[in-house]
Design a protein around this motif. Structure first.
Motif, PDB file in Angstrom:
ATOM      1  N   ASN A 104       2.380  20.169   7.806  1.00 48.66           N
ATOM      2  CA  ASN A 104       1.952  21.225   7.024  1.00 48.66           C
ATOM      3  C   ASN A 104       2.556  21.524   5.645  1.00 48.66           C
ATOM      4  OD1 ASN A 104       0.171  21.937   9.149  1.00 48.66           O
ATOM      5  ND2 ASN A 104       1.271  23.821   9.626  1.00 48.66           N
ATOM      6  N   TYR A 105       3.679  20.903   5.302  1.00 46.85           N
ATOM      7  CA  TYR A 105       4.254  21.090   4.136  1.00 46.85           C
ATOM      8  C   TYR A 105       3.893  20.452   2.873  1.00 46.85           C
ATOM      9  CZ  TYR A 105       7.792  23.873   6.498  1.00 46.85           C
ATOM     10  OH  TYR A 105       8.286  25.120   7.384  1.00 46.85           O
ATOM     11  N   PRO A 106       3.385  18.786   2.896  1.00 49.26           N
ATOM     12  CA  PRO A 106       3.218  18.511   1.601  1.00 49.26           C
ATOM     13  C   PRO A 106       2.132  19.100   0.949  1.00 49.26           C
ATOM     14  CG  PRO A 106       2.912  16.719   3.461  1.00 49.26           C
ATOM     15  CD  PRO A 106       3.251  18.172   4.063  1.00 49.26           C
ATOM     16  N   ARG A 107       2.509  19.166  -0.444  1.00 46.20           N
ATOM     17  CA  ARG A 107       1.331  20.003  -1.324  1.00 46.20           C
ATOM     18  C   ARG A 107       0.202  19.113  -2.253  1.00 46.20           C
ATOM     19  NH1 ARG A 107       4.835  23.492   0.802  1.00 46.20           N
ATOM     20  NH2 ARG A 107       4.702  25.593  -0.066  1.00 46.20           N
ATOM     21  N   LYS A 108       0.625  17.690  -1.855  1.00 46.84           N
ATOM     22  CA  LYS A 108      -0.585  16.809  -2.667  1.00 46.84           C
ATOM     23  C   LYS A 108      -0.834  15.766  -1.645  1.00 46.84           C
ATOM     24  CE  LYS A 108       2.575  15.697  -5.867  1.00 46.84           C
ATOM     25  NZ  LYS A 108       3.189  14.803  -6.990  1.00 46.84           N
ATOM     26  N   ALA A 109      -1.862  15.094  -1.981  1.00 50.18           N
ATOM     27  CA  ALA A 109      -2.449  13.978  -1.036  1.00 50.18           C
ATOM     28  C   ALA A 109      -1.659  12.877  -0.936  1.00 50.18           C
ATOM     29  CB  ALA A 109      -3.918  13.767  -1.650  1.00 50.18           C
ATOM     30  N   ASN A 110      -0.722  12.647  -1.676  1.00 49.52           N
ATOM     31  CA  ASN A 110       0.025  11.367  -1.821  1.00 49.52           C
ATOM     32  C   ASN A 110       0.766  10.798  -0.447  1.00 49.52           C
ATOM     33  OD1 ASN A 110       1.769  13.123  -2.060  1.00 49.52           O
ATOM     34  ND2 ASN A 110       3.278  12.175  -3.214  1.00 49.52           N
ATOM     35  N   HIS A 111       0.998  11.741   0.493  1.00 55.77           N
ATOM     36  CA  HIS A 111       1.484  11.628   1.767  1.00 55.77           C
ATOM     37  C   HIS A 111       0.322  10.907   2.658  1.00 55.77           C
ATOM     38  CE1 HIS A 111       4.493  14.264   0.320  1.00 55.77           C
ATOM     39  NE2 HIS A 111       5.344  13.321   0.924  1.00 55.77           N
ATOM     40  N   ALA A 112      -0.877  11.667   2.458  1.00 54.79           N
ATOM     41  CA  ALA A 112      -2.085  10.918   3.383  1.00 54.79           C
ATOM     42  C   ALA A 112      -2.269   9.622   2.745  1.00 54.79           C
ATOM     43  CB  ALA A 112      -3.202  11.660   3.134  1.00 54.79           C
ATOM     44  N   LEU A 113      -2.433   9.395   1.506  1.00 52.26           N
ATOM     45  CA  LEU A 113      -2.565   8.061   0.938  1.00 52.26           C
ATOM     46  C   LEU A 113      -1.764   7.103   1.382  1.00 52.26           C
ATOM     47  CD1 LEU A 113      -4.295   6.550  -1.119  1.00 52.26           C
ATOM     48  CD2 LEU A 113      -2.916   7.034  -2.999  1.00 52.26           C
ATOM     49  N   GLU A 114      -0.291   7.559   1.683  1.00 52.88           N
ATOM     50  CA  GLU A 114       0.860   6.622   2.177  1.00 52.88           C
ATOM     51  C   GLU A 114       0.186   6.119   3.627  1.00 52.88           C
ATOM     52  OE1 GLU A 114       4.484   8.955  -0.296  1.00 52.88           O
ATOM     53  OE2 GLU A 114       4.421   8.862   1.959  1.00 52.88           O
ATOM     54  N   ALA A 115      -0.044   6.992   4.103  1.00 50.02           N
ATOM     55  CA  ALA A 115      -0.389   6.773   5.645  1.00 50.02           C
ATOM     56  C   ALA A 115      -1.903   6.042   5.582  1.00 50.02           C
ATOM     57  CB  ALA A 115      -0.727   8.190   6.590  1.00 50.02           C
ATOM     58  N   THR A 116      -2.855   6.216   4.754  1.00 51.45           N
ATOM     59  CA  THR A 116      -3.896   5.346   4.679  1.00 51.45           C
ATOM     60  C   THR A 116      -3.659   3.994   4.305  1.00 51.45           C
ATOM     61  OG1 THR A 116      -5.289   7.092   4.154  1.00 51.45           O
ATOM     62  CG2 THR A 116      -5.981   5.272   3.744  1.00 51.45           C
ATOM     63  N   LEU A 117      -2.817   3.584   3.463  1.00 52.20           N
ATOM     64  CA  LEU A 117      -2.321   2.517   3.056  1.00 52.20           C
ATOM     65  C   LEU A 117      -1.464   1.597   4.231  1.00 52.20           C
ATOM     66  CD1 LEU A 117      -1.715   3.028  -0.798  1.00 52.20           C
ATOM     67  CD2 LEU A 117      -3.354   1.756   0.276  1.00 52.20           C
ATOM     68  N   LEU A 118      -0.827   2.563   4.821  1.00 50.10           N
ATOM     69  CA  LEU A 118      -0.050   1.746   6.079  1.00 50.10           C
ATOM     70  C   LEU A 118      -0.792   1.486   6.975  1.00 50.10           C
ATOM     71  CD1 LEU A 118       2.543   1.032   7.222  1.00 50.10           C
ATOM     72  CD2 LEU A 118       2.924   3.600   8.112  1.00 50.10           C
ATOM     73  N   VAL A 119      -1.915   2.221   7.296  1.00 45.40           N
ATOM     74  CA  VAL A 119      -3.078   1.976   8.285  1.00 45.40           C
ATOM     75  C   VAL A 119      -3.684   0.424   7.809  1.00 45.40           C
ATOM     76  CG1 VAL A 119      -5.308   2.245   9.263  1.00 45.40           C
ATOM     77  CG2 VAL A 119      -3.501   3.947   9.378  1.00 45.40           C
ATOM     78  N   LEU A 120      -4.129   0.400   6.501  1.00 51.24           N
ATOM     79  CA  LEU A 120      -4.683  -0.773   6.179  1.00 51.24           C
ATOM     80  C   LEU A 120      -3.884  -2.023   6.300  1.00 51.24           C
ATOM     81  CD1 LEU A 120      -6.891  -2.222   4.467  1.00 51.24           C
ATOM     82  CD2 LEU A 120      -5.635  -1.429   2.429  1.00 51.24           C
ATOM     83  N   LEU A 121      -2.322  -1.863   5.827  1.00 47.52           N
ATOM     84  CA  LEU A 121      -1.525  -3.096   6.077  1.00 47.52           C
ATOM     85  C   LEU A 121      -1.320  -3.517   7.544  1.00 47.52           C
ATOM     86  CD1 LEU A 121      -0.188  -4.733   3.882  1.00 47.52           C
ATOM     87  CD2 LEU A 121       1.678  -3.352   3.812  1.00 47.52           C
ATOM     88  N   LEU A 122      -1.353  -2.698   8.243  1.00 40.66           N
ATOM     89  CA  LEU A 122      -0.943  -2.772   9.559  1.00 40.66           C
ATOM     90  C   LEU A 122      -2.219  -3.625  10.186  1.00 40.66           C
ATOM     91  CD1 LEU A 122       0.597   0.624  10.957  1.00 40.66           C
ATOM     92  CD2 LEU A 122       1.517  -1.639  11.366  1.00 40.66           C
ATOM     93  N   PHE A 300       0.835  -0.013  18.412  1.00 39.46           N
ATOM     94  CA  PHE A 300       0.942   1.485  18.543  1.00 39.46           C
ATOM     95  C   PHE A 300       1.468   2.010  17.160  1.00 39.46           C
ATOM     96  CE2 PHE A 300       1.870  -0.031  22.976  1.00 39.46           C
ATOM     97  CZ  PHE A 300       1.375   1.242  23.614  1.00 39.46           C
ATOM     98  N   GLY A 301       1.934   1.214  16.246  1.00 40.63           N
ATOM     99  CA  GLY A 301       2.246   1.445  14.762  1.00 40.63           C
ATOM    100  C   GLY A 301       0.842   2.052  14.326  1.00 40.63           C
ATOM    101  N   LEU A 302      -0.268   1.399  14.504  1.00 34.92           N
ATOM    102  CA  LEU A 302      -1.715   2.056  13.870  1.00 34.92           C
ATOM    103  C   LEU A 302      -1.833   3.316  14.587  1.00 34.92           C
ATOM    104  CD1 LEU A 302      -3.857  -0.994  14.067  1.00 34.92           C
ATOM    105  CD2 LEU A 302      -3.529   0.201  11.931  1.00 34.92           C
ATOM    106  N   ALA A 303      -1.499   3.674  15.979  1.00 34.96           N
ATOM    107  CA  ALA A 303      -2.042   4.562  16.540  1.00 34.96           C
ATOM    108  C   ALA A 303      -1.324   5.881  16.143  1.00 34.96           C
ATOM    109  CB  ALA A 303      -1.647   4.505  18.062  1.00 34.96           C
ATOM    110  N   VAL A 304       0.230   5.716  15.932  1.00 33.32           N
ATOM    111  CA  VAL A 304       0.867   6.738  15.686  1.00 33.32           C
ATOM    112  C   VAL A 304       0.463   7.372  14.130  1.00 33.32           C
ATOM    113  CG1 VAL A 304       2.629   6.537  17.355  1.00 33.32           C
ATOM    114  CG2 VAL A 304       2.880   5.251  15.118  1.00 33.32           C
TER     115      VAL A 304
END
Length: 345
Positions: A104-122, A300-304
């Protein structure tokens, strides 16, 4: 490194001592990173992504390169990919120390972008391990090169997007840091002293991380459990201790964005380490003919990661006490992964 022979009990004792040393160094590093971010007026999410994640990934660097040089393919891949779900579970555990769900704490979308790029690389890595390396140059597979290129593009995009403000969440929790005393002396230390201390903490993580892989291999042989199961559980847990201590310490002082970026950044680094490991592994492409445990770890990395991506987007999520539903689901998924690894060992 020439290490004297030991019994299984002695190996476990030395392994535990090295893990404790990594734990202490990682905890200290979190406070130093926070202090340096304040001194140099750096965004803590950027410090977590580029600096803290690299420093806390030094055990993975040491264990990966050492195991690859020893031609231990299973230990390399299971340590790297098994650590992704584990480190994401570490972020879930941080809800114990935060005021409400940490997503709930992030003020910007960069954390969601980090997760999205991690999903891509996985996803790319999972495709490569299932298809196999079809193009090989000097023993290095094209797949591991592609992973390195995508990682470089991801870091460039995240750095470029860091100052963006086109996504603004509402109903934010209190951003004030928690009342938690900083380690004695940090406030009075000069910038040079803080940098030297951070360097010493990184060196300790590197040295003891290298010892961890040596004794993990020894425990795998002496216990009869095999390098696959040991790599994806015991070794991955020990080398993830810096992420655990730095994340908990960061949350306790209110540096939530640094904690999140530290975990996602560390997971990205663990994927790109496939490339230097492939160079050192001379028996062929390291992503060729991988075990079932490797594919399971990536899945499992993709799932979490997908669960936390959902949590970052859905601001008003159900929760159990102070725990967000996303953190609960991540912990349950991680526990399920341990059973799956044991079955597939």
């Amino acid at each position: 490194m020439d290490v004297p022979s030991t019994t299984l009990f002695q190996s476990l004792i030395v392994f535990a001592a090295c893990a404790l040393s990594v734990w202490i160094a990682g905890a200290r590093l979190a406070y130093l990173a926070d202090a340096l971010a304040d001194r140099y007026k750096l965004a803590k999410s950027l410090v977590g992504l580029l600096l803290l994640s690299l420093a806390t990934s030094l055990p993975e660097v040491a264990t990966t390169l050492s195991a690859a040089a020893q031609q231990a393919r299973d230990l390399v891949l299971n340590n790297l990919f098994g650590g992704i779900a584990l480190q994401t579970a570490i972020l879930a555990m941080s809800d114990f120390w935060s005021r409400g769900p940490i997503t709930n704490y992030p003020r910007k979308a960069n954390h969601a972008l980090e997760a999205t790029l991690l999903v891509l690389l996985l996803s790319v890595t999972l495709i490569i391990t299932n298809l196999g390396e079809t193009f090989v140059v000097a023993g290095v597979g094209l797949g591991s090169v592609a992973i390195a290129v995508i990682y470089g593009g991801a870091i460039w995009l995240l750095r470029r997007y860091d100052d963006s403000s086109d996504w603004v969440p509402v109903d934010l929790p209190d951003p004030d840091p928690l009342a938690f005393p900083a380690p004695t002396g940090l406030g009075r230390s000069g910038n040079a002293a803080l940098i030297w201390q951070a360097g010493a903490a990184c060196l300790a993580i590197l040295v003891f991380g290298l010892l961890l892989v040596l004794f993990a291999q020894r425990i795998a042989d002496q216990s009869g459990l095999g390098t696959g199961f040991i790599g994806v559980t015991l070794l991955a847990a020990a080398t993830s201790l810096p992420e655990l201590t730095t994340s908990i310490a960061a949350v306790r002082i209110g540096a939530y964005t640094m904690a999140i970026s530290n975990i996602f950044g560390s997971n990205l680094i663990m994927l790109v380490l496939v490339f230097p490991a492939d160079i050192l592994f001379r028996a062929g492409p390291i992503l060729q003919d991988t075990s079932r445990t490797v594919s399971l770890a990536l899945a499992f990395g993709l799932a979490v990661t997908a669960i936390y991506l959902t949590g970052l987007i859905v601001r008003r999520k159900p929760r159990l006490g102070e725990f967000g539903l996303d953190s609960i689901l991540v912990l349950l998924t991680f526990l399920g992964s341990l059973g799956a690894y044991y079955v597939a060992r």
